[in-house]
Design a protein around this motif. Structure first.
Motif, PDB file in Angstrom:
ATOM      1  N   LEU B   5       0.844  -1.197   0.000  1.00  0.00           N
ATOM      2  CA  LEU B   5       0.000   0.000   0.000  1.00  0.00           C
ATOM      3  C   LEU B   5       0.881   1.249   0.000  1.00  0.00           C
ATOM      4  O   LEU B   5       1.773   1.400   0.830  1.00  0.00           O
ATOM      5  CB  LEU B   5      -0.902   0.002   1.245  1.00  0.00           C
ATOM      6  CG  LEU B   5      -1.685   1.294   1.521  1.00  0.00           C
ATOM      7  CD1 LEU B   5      -2.715   1.549   0.435  1.00  0.00           C
ATOM      8  CD2 LEU B   5      -2.371   1.232   2.879  1.00  0.00           C
ATOM      9  N   CYS B  10      -3.469   6.697  -0.960  1.00  0.00           N
ATOM     10  CA  CYS B  10      -4.777   6.123  -0.642  1.00  0.00           C
ATOM     11  C   CYS B  10      -5.755   7.213  -0.218  1.00  0.00           C
ATOM     12  O   CYS B  10      -5.468   8.019   0.645  1.00  0.00           O
ATOM     13  CB  CYS B  10      -4.626   5.082   0.465  1.00  0.00           C
ATOM     14  SG  CYS B  10      -6.206   4.480   1.074  1.00  0.00           S
ATOM     15  N   GLU B  11      -6.923   7.240  -0.862  1.00  0.00           N
ATOM     16  CA  GLU B  11      -7.933   8.242  -0.543  1.00  0.00           C
ATOM     17  C   GLU B  11      -9.084   7.643   0.236  1.00  0.00           C
ATOM     18  O   GLU B  11     -10.120   8.274   0.414  1.00  0.00           O
ATOM     19  CB  GLU B  11      -8.450   8.887  -1.831  1.00  0.00           C
ATOM     20  CG  GLU B  11      -7.385   9.706  -2.521  1.00  0.00           C
ATOM     21  CD  GLU B  11      -7.797  10.175  -3.901  1.00  0.00           C
ATOM     22  OE1 GLU B  11      -8.876   9.768  -4.369  1.00  0.00           O
ATOM     23  OE2 GLU B  11      -7.031  10.942  -4.485  1.00  0.00           O
ATOM     24  N   GLY B  12      -8.903   6.415   0.678  1.00  0.00           N
ATOM     25  CA  GLY B  12      -9.925   5.803   1.518  1.00  0.00           C
ATOM     26  C   GLY B  12     -11.226   5.493   0.806  1.00  0.00           C
ATOM     27  O   GLY B  12     -12.284   5.494   1.413  1.00  0.00           O
ATOM     28  N   HIS B  13     -11.166   5.254  -0.501  1.00  0.00           N
ATOM     29  CA  HIS B  13     -12.398   4.901  -1.205  1.00  0.00           C
ATOM     30  C   HIS B  13     -12.971   3.594  -0.690  1.00  0.00           C
ATOM     31  O   HIS B  13     -14.178   3.405  -0.687  1.00  0.00           O
ATOM     32  CB  HIS B  13     -12.145   4.754  -2.704  1.00  0.00           C
ATOM     33  CG  HIS B  13     -11.970   6.047  -3.396  1.00  0.00           C
ATOM     34  ND1 HIS B  13     -13.000   6.933  -3.522  1.00  0.00           N
ATOM     35  CD2 HIS B  13     -10.902   6.609  -3.965  1.00  0.00           C
ATOM     36  CE1 HIS B  13     -12.562   7.994  -4.160  1.00  0.00           C
ATOM     37  NE2 HIS B  13     -11.289   7.827  -4.440  1.00  0.00           N
ATOM     38  N   GLY B  14     -12.073   2.679  -0.327  1.00  0.00           N
ATOM     39  CA  GLY B  14     -12.547   1.406   0.201  1.00  0.00           C
ATOM     40  C   GLY B  14     -13.061   0.457  -0.861  1.00  0.00           C
ATOM     41  O   GLY B  14     -13.637  -0.577  -0.553  1.00  0.00           O
ATOM     42  N   LEU B  15     -12.885   0.803  -2.119  1.00  0.00           N
ATOM     43  CA  LEU B  15     -13.331  -0.111  -3.170  1.00  0.00           C
ATOM     44  C   LEU B  15     -12.532  -1.404  -3.126  1.00  0.00           C
ATOM     45  O   LEU B  15     -13.023  -2.468  -3.462  1.00  0.00           O
ATOM     46  CB  LEU B  15     -13.181   0.548  -4.543  1.00  0.00           C
ATOM     47  CG  LEU B  15     -14.104   1.731  -4.795  1.00  0.00           C
ATOM     48  CD1 LEU B  15     -13.682   2.478  -6.045  1.00  0.00           C
ATOM     49  CD2 LEU B  15     -15.536   1.258  -4.931  1.00  0.00           C
ATOM     50  N   CYS B  16     -11.274  -1.289  -2.677  1.00  0.00           N
ATOM     51  CA  CYS B  16     -10.417  -2.472  -2.583  1.00  0.00           C
ATOM     52  C   CYS B  16     -10.973  -3.449  -1.548  1.00  0.00           C
ATOM     53  O   CYS B  16     -10.960  -4.650  -1.756  1.00  0.00           O
ATOM     54  CB  CYS B  16      -8.994  -2.055  -2.212  1.00  0.00           C
ATOM     55  SG  CYS B  16      -8.920  -1.061  -0.713  1.00  0.00           S
ATOM     56  N   LEU B  26     -10.990  -0.973   5.907  1.00  0.00           N
ATOM     57  CA  LEU B  26     -10.806   0.385   6.404  1.00  0.00           C
ATOM     58  C   LEU B  26     -11.175   0.374   7.877  1.00  0.00           C
ATOM     59  O   LEU B  26     -12.221  -0.144   8.252  1.00  0.00           O
ATOM     60  CB  LEU B  26     -11.723   1.367   5.652  1.00  0.00           C
ATOM     61  CG  LEU B  26     -11.315   1.762   4.233  1.00  0.00           C
ATOM     62  CD1 LEU B  26     -12.372   2.696   3.647  1.00  0.00           C
ATOM     63  CD2 LEU B  26      -9.965   2.439   4.188  1.00  0.00           C
ATOM     64  N   LEU B  32      -6.789   2.521   5.674  1.00  0.00           N
ATOM     65  CA  LEU B  32      -6.802   1.164   5.154  1.00  0.00           C
ATOM     66  C   LEU B  32      -5.800   0.297   5.913  1.00  0.00           C
ATOM     67  O   LEU B  32      -4.638   0.657   6.067  1.00  0.00           O
ATOM     68  CB  LEU B  32      -6.462   1.149   3.665  1.00  0.00           C
ATOM     69  CG  LEU B  32      -6.594  -0.235   3.022  1.00  0.00           C
ATOM     70  CD1 LEU B  32      -8.053  -0.662   2.954  1.00  0.00           C
ATOM     71  CD2 LEU B  32      -5.984  -0.261   1.640  1.00  0.00           C
ATOM     72  N   CYS B  54      -8.888   0.004  -7.500  1.00  0.00           N
ATOM     73  CA  CYS B  54      -8.502   1.268  -6.862  1.00  0.00           C
ATOM     74  C   CYS B  54      -8.263   2.345  -7.918  1.00  0.00           C
ATOM     75  O   CYS B  54      -7.398   2.196  -8.768  1.00  0.00           O
ATOM     76  CB  CYS B  54      -7.227   1.082  -6.033  1.00  0.00           C
ATOM     77  SG  CYS B  54      -6.658   2.646  -5.348  1.00  0.00           S
ATOM     78  N   PRO B  55      -9.035   3.424  -7.877  1.00  0.00           N
ATOM     79  CA  PRO B  55      -8.942   4.419  -8.949  1.00  0.00           C
ATOM     80  C   PRO B  55      -7.703   5.308  -8.832  1.00  0.00           C
ATOM     81  O   PRO B  55      -7.432   6.093  -9.716  1.00  0.00           O
ATOM     82  CB  PRO B  55     -10.220   5.247  -8.787  1.00  0.00           C
ATOM     83  CG  PRO B  55     -10.623   5.071  -7.364  1.00  0.00           C
ATOM     84  CD  PRO B  55     -10.089   3.734  -6.913  1.00  0.00           C
ATOM     85  N   VAL B  56      -6.957   5.193  -7.728  1.00  0.00           N
ATOM     86  CA  VAL B  56      -5.765   6.015  -7.592  1.00  0.00           C
ATOM     87  C   VAL B  56      -4.495   5.156  -7.505  1.00  0.00           C
ATOM     88  O   VAL B  56      -3.422   5.651  -7.189  1.00  0.00           O
ATOM     89  CB  VAL B  56      -5.863   6.960  -6.371  1.00  0.00           C
ATOM     90  CG1 VAL B  56      -6.944   7.995  -6.607  1.00  0.00           C
ATOM     91  CG2 VAL B  56      -6.151   6.196  -5.091  1.00  0.00           C
ATOM     92  N   LEU B  59      -2.539   0.609  -4.468  1.00  0.00           N
ATOM     93  CA  LEU B  59      -2.114  -0.751  -4.131  1.00  0.00           C
ATOM     94  C   LEU B  59      -1.330  -1.350  -5.280  1.00  0.00           C
ATOM     95  O   LEU B  59      -1.610  -1.065  -6.446  1.00  0.00           O
ATOM     96  CB  LEU B  59      -3.341  -1.642  -3.880  1.00  0.00           C
ATOM     97  CG  LEU B  59      -4.191  -1.324  -2.665  1.00  0.00           C
ATOM     98  CD1 LEU B  59      -5.496  -2.111  -2.736  1.00  0.00           C
ATOM     99  CD2 LEU B  59      -3.447  -1.653  -1.382  1.00  0.00           C
TER     100      LEU B  59
END
Ligand SMILES: Cc1cc2nc3c(=O)[nH]c(=O)nc-3n(C[C@H](O)[C@H](O)[C@H](O)COP(=O)(O)OP(=O)(O)OC[C@H]3O[C@@H](n4cnc5c(N)ncnc54)[C@H](O)[C@@H]3O)c2cc1C
Ligand code: SF4
Lengths: 392, 62
Positions: B5, B10-16, B26, B32, B54-56, B59
């Motif tokens: 990571l 990490c923007e904390g989207h949590g999609l992962c 999270l 995360l 993850c859009p950014v 990971l």
């Protein structure tokens, strides 16, 4: 009954949908020949980043990078698919060559709609933001802090306006409706608008009628008769599916490419991502968003390998945006009518967890500047209002 | 293989987390946490899926 697994699969489109479909085909056990055709030279990148961090990256732009693919497909990049012959199962390319397939994934995405013609001279004057190349041009143009008019009050227009303001430009946003009202509803539209104004955004709510380009300035004439002058005009007025290459394929309904709940267009052809209109709880429509593209692609890929044994798409809308110092995540259908239940926090303090209930019994949960796992946000959106406990 | 990571990204989207709930989550602060870092064959597919969503690109697998 399972369908015979194809030997050669061709994927048209090298965006997140094409990439996810390719990965998912391998995960599902497809070990045949995989070919990806993409008209952009760049390896796949994150489009959402282009209108957010990437506009402001210092020095080299890196926010859009994605990890390198692992699907080991042969890639044909920098050339577009120009035709599809479904009888002979051949994709025709713009350079005249042909690529045969047993099964096909259509993931050609969409492109920015523009107000002008998009001819070379005019495209320079009416910028749009869809591709990495667009972002590189935009970054360069706003570096000298020109005055900017953004046409379009959707999420993308607002993100671009926010980025241009942060870069030090004077920005006016032109929108026929109050910005974001069609995406988020009036409660959140007003909230975002107030934040945008505090940061210095000027807003004109009247549709743009004409754009005239002069030497150093462009002039935007609005429906109410007023006009705006700016050194840079950027439009963010929606997207159009890239279906032209399918014109003579017999697969289109008008310009629309419709798929079933497993992403199928025909027995050996699936489609996914921004290009595809698929069945949702609110009818058959395109949902041109990141997680929508990913979810569709997984299902579509699995369908090619397993046929009807593949699960149907159970689509759960997820949307996020970052602008004017605010981050929003929403799970559930949009827009949002009326006022929300406040589950935690307070919008006046710019940190809140909110929930709207819809007439059909579903709900939408929204987190503003609030870090919350998506699974939890999803649970909140589907839970009955009375049973909601944000701490759960 | 190891999952890594890049925390500042990490923007904390949590999609992962949604893609690989066994491997990461999270916490209450929205940070995360990687619960399993050494990825075995069994977890490889979900690890890959989490990296991809993850859009950014915070990971990666190494
Ligand atoms: C600036 C911007 C910001 C965004 N922000 C968000 C956000 O915050 N949240 C969110 O959920 N979504 C956001 N989105 C939407 C999201 O990025 C898209 O839904 C997603 O990228 C769609 O992926 P796709 O693979 O279906 O299409 P695309 O990414 O468009 O990929 C299609 C690819 O196929 C190529 N192609 C097209 N036609 C052909 C052809 N004939 N032959 C070969 N190749 C072809 C295209 O050049 C492209 O590379 C944003 C989009 C943009 C542009
Ligand atoms: S998806 Fe990416 S940004 Fe979101 S929590 Fe996971 S690593 Fe962080």
């Amino acid at each position: 009954m399972t369908t015979a697994t194809p030997h050669r699969i061709v994927v048209v489109g090298n965006g997140i949908a094409g990439l996810t479909a390719s990965d998912s085909l391998r995960t599902a056990g497809f070990d045949g020949e995989l070919t990806i055709i993409g008209d952009e030279y760049h390896p796949p990148y994150s489009r959402p980043a282009l209108s957010k961090a990437a506009l402001l990256d210092d020095g080299e732009m890196t926010s859009h990078h994605l990890p390198a693919p692992t699907h080991e497909a042969s890639e044909i990049l920098g050339v577009s698919a120009s035709s599809l012959d479904t009888d002979n199962k051949v994709v025709g390319l713009a350079d005249g060559s042909e690529v045969p397939y047993d099964a096909l994934v259509i993931a050609s995405g969409s492109r920015a709609r523009r107000l002008g013609s998009g001819d070379a001279g005019e495209a320079e004057r009416e910028l749009t933001l869809r591709t990495l190349d667009d972002a590189l041009v935009l970054r360069q143009r706003i570096a000298t802090q020109p005055s900017v008019v953004v046409l379009g009050g959707g999420a993308l227009g607002m993100e671009i306006a926010s980025g241009c303001l942060d870069a030090g430009c004077a920005v006016t946003l032109v929108s026929s409706d109050p910005p974001l009202v069609r995406q988020l509803g009036s409660h959140l539209s007003e909230y975002f608008l107030a934040a945008a104004r505090r940061r210095g955004l000027t807003i004109a709510t009247s549709p743009a009628r004409e754009v005239h380009h002069r030497e150093a300035h462009s002039r935007v004439v609005l429906a109410d008769g007023s006009s705006l002058e700016a050194e840079l005009v950027i439009s963010a007025v929606g997207d159009l599916p890239n279906t032209e290459w399918l014109q003579s394929s017999g697969l289109l309904l008008g310009a629309a490419l419709r798929v079933d709940s497993r992403g199928r267009v025909a027995p050996d052809i699936v489609a996914a991502g921004d290009v595809a209109a698929f069945p949702t709880a609110r009818g058959i429509r395109r949902v041109p968003l990141w997680t929508s593209a990913i979810e569709q692609s997984k299902v579509a890929a699995l369908t090619l390998v397993r046929g009807n044994d593949a699960p149907e798409l159970s689509f759960q809308p997820y949307f996020w945006t970052e602008q004017f110092g605010l981050s929003l995540k929403a799970s559930g259908y949009l827009p949002l009518a009326g006022d929300p239940e406040v589950l935690e926090g307070d919008l006046r303090e710019d940190k809140a967890l909110l929930r709207w209930s819809h007439d059909d019994g579903t709900g939408t949960a929204v987190a503003i500047n609030y870090r919350i796992p998506i699974p939890k946000l999803r649970r909140l959106s589907s839970a009955l209002a009375a049973a909601v406990s944000p701490a759960a | 293989m190891k999952i890594i990571l890049d925390r500042p990204r990490c923007e904390g989207h949590g999609l992962c987390e949604e893609a690989a709930p066994r491997l990461m989550h999270l916490d209450d602060e929205g940070e995360l946490i990687l619960d399993i870092e050494d990825i075995t064959e069994n977890d490889l597919d979900s690890a890959k899926a989490s990296v991809r969503v993850c859009p950014v690109a915070a990971l990666r697998l190494e």
